[in-house]
Each structure stands twice: as C-alpha cells, then as structure tokens.
Design a protein around this motif. Structure first.
Motif, short mmCIF file in Angstrom:
data_model
loop_
_atom_site.label_atom_id
_atom_site.label_comp_id
_atom_site.label_asym_id
_atom_site.label_seq_id
_atom_site.Cartn_x
_atom_site.Cartn_y
_atom_site.Cartn_z
N HIS A 6 3.13 2.50 -8.75
CA HIS A 6 2.16 2.12 -7.90
C HIS A 6 2.55 0.86 -7.11
N HIS A 7 3.69 0.40 -7.59
CA HIS A 7 4.15 -1.01 -6.78
C HIS A 7 5.07 -0.06 -5.51
N ALA A 8 5.67 0.83 -5.77
CA ALA A 8 5.79 1.63 -5.01
C ALA A 8 5.59 1.47 -2.76
N PRO A 9 6.75 0.19 -2.52
CA PRO A 9 6.74 0.53 -1.01
C PRO A 9 6.44 0.99 -0.01
N THR A 10 6.12 1.18 1.06
CA THR A 10 6.49 1.64 2.42
C THR A 10 7.86 1.59 1.81
N THR B 295 12.07 12.13 3.52
CA THR B 295 11.34 10.67 4.72
C THR B 295 10.56 10.10 3.67
N GLN B 296 9.49 9.49 3.80
CA GLN B 296 9.56 8.01 2.93
C GLN B 296 8.18 8.11 2.50
N THR B 297 7.52 7.16 2.09
CA THR B 297 6.48 6.83 1.71
C THR B 297 5.25 6.01 2.93
N VAL B 298 4.53 5.93 3.19
CA VAL B 298 3.85 4.88 4.05
C VAL B 298 2.51 4.40 2.98
N GLY B 299 2.06 2.59 3.44
CA GLY B 299 1.41 2.37 2.66
C GLY B 299 1.11 2.57 1.09
N SER B 300 0.24 1.78 0.38
CA SER B 300 -0.65 1.49 -0.85
C SER B 300 -0.26 2.81 -1.54
N ILE B 301 0.20 2.86 -3.05
CA ILE B 301 -0.19 4.01 -3.89
C ILE B 301 -1.58 4.13 -4.16
N SER B 302 -2.58 5.06 -4.32
CA SER B 302 -2.99 5.25 -5.09
C SER B 302 -3.49 5.64 -5.97
N MET B 303 -5.05 6.22 -6.41
CA MET B 303 -4.54 6.69 -8.27
C MET B 303 -4.19 7.91 -7.96
N ASP B 304 -5.09 8.81 -6.81
CA ASP B 304 -4.39 10.39 -7.12
C ASP B 304 -3.40 11.32 -5.64
N MET B 305 -3.20 9.97 -5.05
CA MET B 305 -2.80 10.09 -3.63
C MET B 305 -1.73 9.50 -3.22
N MET B 306 -1.17 10.19 -2.31
CA MET B 306 -0.23 8.75 -1.32
C MET B 306 0.23 9.56 0.10
N ALA B 307 0.40 8.43 1.02
CA ALA B 307 0.99 8.83 2.31
C ALA B 307 2.40 9.09 2.51
N VAL C 185 13.81 1.07 -5.86
CA VAL C 185 12.99 0.96 -4.49
C VAL C 185 11.65 0.08 -4.46
N SER C 186 11.14 0.69 -6.67
CA SER C 186 9.59 0.42 -6.40
C SER C 186 9.92 -0.87 -7.45
N GLY C 187 11.09 -1.19 -8.11
CA GLY C 187 11.59 -2.98 -8.99
C GLY C 187 11.36 -2.38 -9.95
N THR C 188 11.52 -1.08 -10.48
CA THR C 188 11.48 -0.62 -12.10
C THR C 188 12.88 -0.14 -12.15
#
Length: 356
Positions: A278-282, A293-305, A335-338
């Motif tokens: 959940h804490h994976a950042p942009t 490429t990379q993620t953007v925005g917050s990680i949702s319960m079921d989806m990510m951008a 990157v996600s602090g884990t």
C-alpha cells in the motif's frame, strides 16, 4: 473471464537456486527454509522442487506434518521448537528435529516418556535477543542435554543479526568458538546472507531461506546479480483501463499525484488486497508491455495507476509485471520501505497461482 492478476512460480528457478547454494556451501548439508508457507510460495507447490535438500526447516508442527503427509521422509527442523510438553509425542512419532531455546523445554524433555531419543538443536543467543541461551550458559546447557536419554544427536545452532557485516560475523563467531570450546560438535550457523558471503560460517549445516526464492538478503538485488540466482515468483496483471490526463489532473486517493503535463496512465488490476504494498510511492518500478515505467498515485485496494509515457505501445489488455525477472522484488520492496520477505509472504489468497 477471471480477473487478470496471476502469480507464477518457476520450479526450474527453485531447482537452480538450490543447486547454486549447494555449490556455494559444497562442504555442508543444507536445510531449505520453507517456513511461512514457503515464504508465500506455498509449501505444497514448491517442496518437490526442493526435495533434493538434506532437510526442510519450518516454523510449526502443522507445516512439518504437511510435509510428512506429502511424502517427505528426510529430516525436518522446527525453528521455534515445541510449544507444549505434549508436542513431544508428535515430534517423536513423525521424527522431527527440535530446537531447544528455553529451560522449560529441557525439563519437558527430561520428563517425557519416549521410546527413542529426539535429535536436538541447542539455540545460542548471539546478540539478536530473540531465542536462545546466553553464551555464558551454553556449556552448562549442552551438558544437561547430553545427559538426557531423550536426546539423540545434539547440534549447536546460532543466528546472525547482521550477517552482511563481516565485523559482526567475526564477533559472533568468536563468541560461538569460546562457548563451544572442547565440544567438537556439529553446528548450524549460516542463514542466507552468511551462506553467500561468509564461508567460515558454513560448518556442517547451512540454512538458506530467501536466496532459494531468488531475492537478496541484503535488500539490494545488485548484491546477488552475478550469483545466478533466479526470481521464483512473478506477479503479473494487465491494463484494464486507460485515462488521458491534462496538466493539473489528479490521480488516486488523496489526489497525491498531479500531472504536470498531458499524459496517459494505465489502470492495473492489482492493489494492496492482492499483496502489493500500500505504501508503494509514485515512482515504484513496473513493466508494461515490455517497457519499464513507474506507478503514479496511491495504491488502491484493487487497482493502481502506471505512467504510460514510456509505453506508447500499451493498450487495454497489455501485460504488466509487478515483480519478477525484470522488475526485481527487492527494488519494489526498497522503494516501498519494506523487504522482499514481506512482499512474498503477503501475496493474497485471492491471487491465482500458476506453476511452471
């Protein structure tokens, strides 16, 4: 059709990793650590691929009995030992090796009515302060166990808190040598990091865990990049929608990503309920249609951008690698602090698993 997310377990990678560890610690026997449901990979799914090991190390009696029911007959080591005196009957019946880390366990062994002795690992506390006897007490405990009719083979065991650090290893090895002076005993000291980087710790048994699954115990993939170790688990999904953003558009919960220019983003069927952090950042790495490429925005319960700027070939249905051969799980975790261990263990039961 079913939701497109899937985890793939590569049996060849497991077998390759086991062979690499055997070559690294060629003079030692090997406990393959498969606690926590084989680090999230599934004991039932992976044990046969690792069955050439000299033994399996597990956490619970339940895991040990599962292996026995599946037909595994070699030694099984209980890494936290037994939790109640009546457990000893089960250990005896199924020929399980137990760790002894507390005085109450010694008393339980002494009082137990067993028809044959158990193999025992004496746990020494080398400074991690989780389980085990202090170095100054090891000699006395060793002789107590040696005197018990219910104890068969006796092995000295320790665990390194900072196995990447040569200075810490040297201090721990010195404590172990002082405490065991004159024992001439079998030892099991090396975890994954010590197995890879400190040959003097190998002794008679090594206990590799995370490296069997193709991740670095240091948290940095570069530290094992030349080893030949292969990622075992790949987590894939697909693009299920594409959004066109204009400058100033916000993305996700809390709108914590704002597009600085026009861009396309892909919506991926994967979220924290699948085990993605959940804490994976942009900026967390991801591969879309063969392009990094990379993620953007917050990680949702079921989806990510994910950003599609570098992926002009991306379409709805394009394959996404969340971690695996290209996107290293160590990198996602860092990157996600884990840590990679947590990501593997967190894989959700709702994610289908395919064995290849």
């Amino acid at each position: 059709m079913s939701r497109p997310i899937i985890a793939t377990i590569n049996q060849n990678a497991l077998q390759t990793n086991l062979s690499i560890v055997r070559n690294i610690a060629s003079g030692s026997r090997l406990w393959a650590v498969i606690k926590a449901n084989a680090y999230g990979h599934g004991i039932k799914r992976v044990w046969k691929s690792l069955s050439s090991t000299d033994g399996f190390a597990v956490l619970s009696i339940h895991e040990a009995l599962l292996l026995r029911e599946q037909g595994f007959q070699k030694p099984i080591l209980l890494l936290e030992g037994f939790f109640h005196p009546h457990d000893l009957r089960i250990l005896h019946r199924y020929h399980l090796t137990t760790i002894i880390h507390s005085h109450w366990q010694i008393q339980a062994l002494k009082k137990a009515h067993l028809s044959s002795p158990l193999d025992v690992y004496l746990k020494m506390n080398c400074g991690m302060n989780r389980l085990g006897f202090q170095p100054k007490d090891v000699r006395n405990v060793w002789h107590q166990l040696k005197a018990l009719k219910n104890v068969g083979t006796l092995t000295l065991m320790a665990h390194f808190a900072k196995a990447q650090c040569i200075y810490d290893i040297m201090k721990s090895m010195q404590r172990i040598a002082q405490s065991s002076n004159g024992f001439n005993c079998t030892m099991s000291l090396a975890n994954s990091a010590a197995t890879l980087w400190h040959p003097r710790t190998h002794c008679q048994w090594v206990r590799p865990g995370i490296i069997l699954y193709g991740a670095s115990p240091s948290g940095d993939w570069k530290d094992i990049a030349s080893s030949g170790l292969m990622p075992v688990m790949t987590l894939n999904s697909k693009i299920i929608a594409i959004q066109k953003l204009v400058a100033g558009s916000k993305v996700g919960y809390a709108n914590n990503y704002c597009a600085s220019r026009a861009q396309y983003i892909g919506i991926v069927a994967c979220g924290y309920a699948d085990g993605y952090p959940h804490h994976a950042p942009t900026g967390t790495p991801v591969m879309v249609a063969g392009s990094m490429t990379q993620t953007v925005g917050s990680i949702s319960m079921d989806m990510m951008a994910v950003d599609l700027t570098r992926c002009p070939q991306a379409r709805i249905g394009s394959l996404v690698e969340l971690w695996g051969n290209n996107v290293k799980i160590n990198d996602v975790a860092s990157v996600s602090g884990t840590i990679s261990y947590e990501l593997m263990c967190a894989l959700s039961s709702r994610v289908p698993v395919k064995i290849t």
